[in-house]
Design a protein around this motif. Structure first.
Motif, PDB file in Angstrom:
ATOM      1  N   ALA A   1      -5.439  -4.457  -8.158  1.00 34.22           N
ATOM      2  CA  ALA A   1      -4.771  -3.175  -7.948  1.00 34.22           C
ATOM      3  C   ALA A   1      -5.769  -2.037  -8.086  1.00 34.22           C
ATOM      4  CB  ALA A   1      -3.648  -3.007  -8.968  1.00 34.22           C
ATOM      5  N   GLY A   2      -5.497  -0.937  -7.400  1.00 36.24           N
ATOM      6  CA  GLY A   2      -6.364   0.230  -7.536  1.00 36.24           C
ATOM      7  C   GLY A   2      -6.161   1.234  -6.424  1.00 36.24           C
ATOM      8  N   TYR A   3      -6.843   2.353  -6.574  1.00 37.73           N
ATOM      9  CA  TYR A   3      -6.770   3.415  -5.567  1.00 37.73           C
ATOM     10  C   TYR A   3      -7.522   3.000  -4.305  1.00 37.73           C
ATOM     11  CZ  TYR A   3      -5.007   6.698  -9.090  1.00 37.73           C
ATOM     12  OH  TYR A   3      -4.253   7.326 -10.042  1.00 37.73           O
ATOM     13  N   VAL A   4      -6.913   3.286  -3.167  1.00 36.06           N
ATOM     14  CA  VAL A   4      -7.574   3.116  -1.870  1.00 36.06           C
ATOM     15  C   VAL A   4      -7.293   4.395  -1.088  1.00 36.06           C
ATOM     16  CG1 VAL A   4      -7.686   1.850   0.300  1.00 36.06           C
ATOM     17  CG2 VAL A   4      -7.298   0.611  -1.849  1.00 36.06           C
ATOM     18  N   MET A   5      -8.291   5.246  -0.965  1.00 30.59           N
ATOM     19  CA  MET A   5      -8.090   6.513  -0.284  1.00 30.59           C
ATOM     20  C   MET A   5      -7.756   6.273   1.190  1.00 30.59           C
ATOM     21  SD  MET A   5      -8.239   8.863  -2.525  1.00 30.59           S
ATOM     22  CE  MET A   5      -7.440   7.678  -3.615  1.00 30.59           C
ATOM     23  N   PRO A   6      -6.784   6.975   1.736  1.00 35.23           N
ATOM     24  CA  PRO A   6      -6.378   6.749   3.126  1.00 35.23           C
ATOM     25  C   PRO A   6      -7.470   7.132   4.116  1.00 35.23           C
ATOM     26  CG  PRO A   6      -5.304   8.711   2.243  1.00 35.23           C
ATOM     27  CD  PRO A   6      -5.986   8.045   1.092  1.00 35.23           C
ATOM     28  N   SER A   7      -7.849   6.200   4.959  1.00 30.77           N
ATOM     29  CA  SER A   7      -8.844   6.459   5.994  1.00 30.77           C
ATOM     30  C   SER A   7      -8.179   7.193   7.159  1.00 30.77           C
ATOM     31  CB  SER A   7      -9.421   5.136   6.493  1.00 30.77           C
ATOM     32  OG  SER A   7      -8.406   4.381   7.140  1.00 30.77           O
TER      33      SER A   7
ATOM     34  N   ASP B   1      -2.020  12.874  -0.609  1.00 28.77           N
ATOM     35  CA  ASP B   1      -3.189  12.350   0.108  1.00 28.77           C
ATOM     36  C   ASP B   1      -3.944  11.289  -0.683  1.00 28.77           C
ATOM     37  OD1 ASP B   1      -2.643  13.999   2.291  1.00 28.77           O
ATOM     38  OD2 ASP B   1      -3.824  15.637   1.458  1.00 28.77           O
ATOM     39  N   GLN B   2      -3.258  10.634  -1.615  1.00 31.17           N
ATOM     40  CA  GLN B   2      -3.844   9.496  -2.327  1.00 31.17           C
ATOM     41  C   GLN B   2      -3.062   8.229  -1.981  1.00 31.17           C
ATOM     42  OE1 GLN B   2      -3.829  10.633  -6.542  1.00 31.17           O
ATOM     43  NE2 GLN B   2      -6.022  11.006  -6.425  1.00 31.17           N
ATOM     44  N   GLY B   3      -3.752   7.103  -2.005  1.00 38.64           N
ATOM     45  CA  GLY B   3      -3.107   5.823  -1.755  1.00 38.64           C
ATOM     46  C   GLY B   3      -3.419   4.839  -2.863  1.00 38.64           C
ATOM     47  N   PHE B   4      -2.521   3.861  -3.053  1.00 37.58           N
ATOM     48  CA  PHE B   4      -2.708   2.879  -4.121  1.00 37.58           C
ATOM     49  C   PHE B   4      -2.305   1.506  -3.614  1.00 37.58           C
ATOM     50  CE2 PHE B   4      -2.264   0.774  -8.189  1.00 37.58           C
ATOM     51  CZ  PHE B   4      -3.197   1.414  -8.992  1.00 37.58           C
TER      52      PHE B   4
ATOM     53  N   TYR C   1       0.871  -1.172   0.000  1.00 36.80           N
ATOM     54  CA  TYR C   1       0.000   0.000   0.000  1.00 36.80           C
ATOM     55  C   TYR C   1       0.905   1.217   0.000  1.00 36.80           C
ATOM     56  CZ  TYR C   1      -3.480   3.496   1.248  1.00 36.80           C
ATOM     57  OH  TYR C   1      -4.300   4.602   1.234  1.00 36.80           O
ATOM     58  N   ILE C   2       0.782   2.060  -1.026  1.00 37.81           N
ATOM     59  CA  ILE C   2       1.632   3.241  -1.203  1.00 37.81           C
ATOM     60  C   ILE C   2       0.807   4.486  -0.929  1.00 37.81           C
ATOM     61  CG2 ILE C   2       3.065   4.528  -2.830  1.00 37.81           C
ATOM     62  CD1 ILE C   2       3.471   1.853  -4.341  1.00 37.81           C
ATOM     63  N   LEU C   3       1.238   5.277   0.043  1.00 43.00           N
ATOM     64  CA  LEU C   3       0.539   6.501   0.438  1.00 43.00           C
ATOM     65  C   LEU C   3       1.446   7.695   0.175  1.00 43.00           C
ATOM     66  CD1 LEU C   3      -1.760   8.055   1.826  1.00 43.00           C
ATOM     67  CD2 LEU C   3      -0.729   7.454   4.031  1.00 43.00           C
ATOM     68  N   VAL C   4       0.965   8.643  -0.633  1.00 43.73           N
ATOM     69  CA  VAL C   4       1.760   9.818  -0.997  1.00 43.73           C
ATOM     70  C   VAL C   4       1.375  10.998  -0.100  1.00 43.73           C
ATOM     71  CG1 VAL C   4       2.350  11.439  -2.841  1.00 43.73           C
ATOM     72  CG2 VAL C   4       1.972   9.018  -3.375  1.00 43.73           C
TER      73      VAL C   4
ATOM     74  N   VAL D   1       7.376  12.684  -0.799  1.00 42.78           N
ATOM     75  CA  VAL D   1       7.369  12.076   0.526  1.00 42.78           C
ATOM     76  C   VAL D   1       6.323  10.965   0.514  1.00 42.78           C
ATOM     77  CG1 VAL D   1       7.055  12.435   2.998  1.00 42.78           C
ATOM     78  CG2 VAL D   1       8.074  14.251   1.601  1.00 42.78           C
ATOM     79  N   VAL D   2       6.751   9.754   0.822  1.00 45.49           N
ATOM     80  CA  VAL D   2       5.896   8.579   0.632  1.00 45.49           C
ATOM     81  C   VAL D   2       6.010   7.619   1.821  1.00 45.49           C
ATOM     82  CG1 VAL D   2       5.416   6.602  -0.875  1.00 45.49           C
ATOM     83  CG2 VAL D   2       6.223   8.754  -1.866  1.00 45.49           C
ATOM     84  N   SER D   3       4.894   7.030   2.197  1.00 43.86           N
ATOM     85  CA  SER D   3       4.880   5.936   3.167  1.00 43.86           C
ATOM     86  C   SER D   3       4.442   4.664   2.447  1.00 43.86           C
ATOM     87  CB  SER D   3       3.906   6.214   4.325  1.00 43.86           C
ATOM     88  OG  SER D   3       4.374   7.248   5.160  1.00 43.86           O
ATOM     89  N   THR D   4       5.094   3.561   2.776  1.00 50.05           N
ATOM     90  CA  THR D   4       4.771   2.289   2.134  1.00 50.05           C
ATOM     91  C   THR D   4       4.601   1.191   3.176  1.00 50.05           C
ATOM     92  OG1 THR D   4       6.091   2.906   0.187  1.00 50.05           O
ATOM     93  CG2 THR D   4       5.481   0.595   0.406  1.00 50.05           C
ATOM     94  N   PHE D   5       3.500   0.459   3.054  1.00 46.64           N
ATOM     95  CA  PHE D   5       3.279  -0.739   3.867  1.00 46.64           C
ATOM     96  C   PHE D   5       3.446  -1.938   2.941  1.00 46.64           C
ATOM     97  CE2 PHE D   5       0.885   2.465   6.184  1.00 46.64           C
ATOM     98  CZ  PHE D   5       1.091   2.135   7.525  1.00 46.64           C
ATOM     99  N   ASP D   6       4.320  -2.869   3.313  1.00 48.21           N
ATOM    100  CA  ASP D   6       4.501  -4.103   2.548  1.00 48.21           C
ATOM    101  C   ASP D   6       3.991  -5.283   3.378  1.00 48.21           C
ATOM    102  OD1 ASP D   6       5.701  -2.869   0.345  1.00 48.21           O
ATOM    103  OD2 ASP D   6       7.692  -2.969   1.269  1.00 48.21           O
ATOM    104  N   PHE D   7       3.221  -6.168   2.728  1.00 52.65           N
ATOM    105  CA  PHE D   7       2.596  -7.296   3.424  1.00 52.65           C
ATOM    106  C   PHE D   7       3.067  -8.607   2.797  1.00 52.65           C
ATOM    107  CE2 PHE D   7      -0.144  -3.596   3.509  1.00 52.65           C
ATOM    108  CZ  PHE D   7      -0.449  -3.461   4.852  1.00 52.65           C
TER     109      PHE D   7
END
Length: 219
Positions: A88-94, A50-53, A28-31, A70-76
């Motif tokens: 795959a697709g956009y997932v807006m950050p809650s 403020d978009q996530g993918f 999950y990539i959050l910009v 500036v980016v945050s990334t969660f890897d699972f």
């Protein structure tokens, strides 16, 4: 991956040109600032502030992070016992993801049993409930087209009105420069000689190499 869920928060000091490959894990990539470009097949999609993918494991893609972003990334890990989205697709950050990210980037504690580990699991459990949006809206598609138009050679017509580029925080010139440098980096990595690339760019070799190093770092 060393842990089932890994978190990374970073500012891109240099343009990061990722290879086209299958995802070895879900991400999950959050910009937070700047622009990330994700290529899926023939389509390259912009991820702005403020978009996530979401990228599922096994997804064939490439990720470009523009310099200064500036980016945050969660890897699972694929070993996860929780069923995660497979498209795959956009997932807006809650609010949960935004709050967890704020806390996670302020600590370096990586223990799985610590609050840091529990926050990562909360993000995983939330993402297990979402459905990534693979139906890109008109504004996103227009922005993608405007960014793609910046890669058009100078002797071809470009779109004159790129107002949507303002959402990236970069000017048209800044994006165009980084896209051109990305093209040079790809050519260098594919084995093309600097002499030929500099000739195509109408620049002296030394000047082009200096520009590449300043933008993308050592190749």
């Amino acid at each position: 991956m060393k842990q089932a869920i890994e978190f990374l928060h970073q500012k891109a000091d240099y343009l990061n040109v990722g290879p086209r490959k299958k995802q070895p894990h879900s991400s999950y990539i959050l910009v937070h600032q700047g622009l990330v470009l994700i290529r899926l097949g023939k389509l390259e999609l912009p991820i702005c502030k403020d978009q996530g993918f979401w990228l599922p494991s096994g997804c064939l893609s490439s990720v470009t992070v523009l310099q200064g972003s500036v980016v945050s990334t969660f890897d699972f890990s694929v070993r996860s016992s929780v069923v995660l989205p497979n498209c795959a697709g956009y997932v807006m950050p809650s609010m949960l993801i935004q709050g967890a990210t704020q806390q996670l980037k302020q600590t370096t504690r990586e223990s799985w049993d610590s609050p840091h580990g529990r926050l990562r699991r909360c993000v995983r459990d939330y993402l297990a409930t979402v459905t990534p949006n693979d139906k890109y809206d008109a504004k996103t598609m227009l922005l993608a087209q405007e960014i793609a138009s910046l890669e058009t050679p100078r002797n071809k017509k470009r779109q004159k009105d790129n107002n949507n580029l303002e959402t990236t925080g970069f000017s048209e010139e800044q994006i165009a420069l980084q896209l051109n440098i990305r093209d040079c980096v790809k050519k260098l990595k594919s084995g093309q000689k600097l002499t030929k690339i500099a000739l195509q760019a109408s620049m002296p070799e030394q000047e082009l190499m200096l520009l590449i190093e300043r933008t993308a770092g050592a190749i």
